[in-house]
Design an enzyme around this catalytic site. Structure first.
Site, short mmCIF file in Angstrom:
data_model
loop_
_atom_site.label_atom_id
_atom_site.label_comp_id
_atom_site.label_asym_id
_atom_site.label_seq_id
_atom_site.Cartn_x
_atom_site.Cartn_y
_atom_site.Cartn_z
N TYR A 1 -50.17 -83.30 53.78
CA TYR A 1 -49.79 -83.62 55.15
C TYR A 1 -50.78 -82.98 56.12
O TYR A 1 -51.27 -83.63 57.06
CB TYR A 1 -48.37 -83.15 55.43
CG TYR A 1 -47.90 -83.43 56.83
CD1 TYR A 1 -47.53 -84.71 57.22
CD2 TYR A 1 -47.81 -82.40 57.77
CE1 TYR A 1 -47.10 -84.96 58.52
CE2 TYR A 1 -47.38 -82.65 59.05
CZ TYR A 1 -47.02 -83.93 59.43
OH TYR A 1 -46.60 -84.18 60.71
N SER B 1 -49.96 -82.95 64.79
CA SER B 1 -49.10 -81.84 64.39
C SER B 1 -49.92 -80.57 64.42
O SER B 1 -51.15 -80.60 64.26
CB SER B 1 -48.59 -82.09 62.97
OG SER B 1 -47.99 -80.95 62.43
#
Length: 174
Positions: free
Chosen positions: A156, A143
């Site tokens: 995250y 990501s």
């Protein structure tokens, strides 16, 4: 090697393992790879949920990122079914809210388990087959949160940053 694209494996007879293949990005990757002619071992917690578009000629295997034995079992099932593994796409992931001032540390542990340790274990499980084929490929879907943090869950971002480190380290293997 593919002459049109030297970095791409020729799909002829090649077997690719893809985690998180039951929906979203994973399902789209599976459809593309199948269309390109690769043989697929598709992993998900509920293999019966893997999209029918993936095809009956694909291995639909159980893979649970939270289960330490799952990567070994899935890799062994892939080799038993196809006789080889040529590529691995670590697509399965975990997201949860976890900040510096709030959040349950168990959520951070789940993200590190799913986004870092599970891909690491899958690489370890597939590595002997990559070396045997002499041309394995590892792709870790991460990501932008693994490159910089703007907003959202710091936990995250930390797990995806660690996955970027895993990707960098894995380059030295093949």
């Amino acid at each position: 090697m593919n002459k049109a694209n030297p970095g791409r494996l020729d799909p002829e007879g090649r077997v690719i393992m893809l985690s998180g293949a039951n929906r979203g990005i994973g399902a789209a990757i599976a459809a593309r790879l199948r269309g390109d002619g690769y043989r697929l071992s598709l992993g998900a917690r509920t293999p019966e949920d893997i999209a029918a578009a993936a095809g009956d000629d694909c291995l639909h295997a159980h893979f649970d990122a939270m289960d330490r034995e799952s990567p070994k079992n899935w890799a062994a099932a892939t080799v038993a079914h196809f006789g080889r593994i040529d590529g691995l796409i670590n697509n399965a992931g975990v997201a949860a809210a976890f900040g510096f001032e709030d959040g349950d540390e168990a959520d951070l542990d789940r993200m590190l388990e799913g986004n870092l340790k599970a891909p690491y274990r899958l690489i370890r499980a597939a590595l002997p087959q990559f070396r045997a084929s002499g041309s394995g490929r590892i792709v870790n879907i991460t990501s932008l949160a693994g490159m910089r943090f703007k907003r959202g869950s710091p936990g995250y971002a930390m797990s995806k940053f660690a996955a970027m480190g895993l990707s960098s380290a894995a380059r030295s293997l093949l």
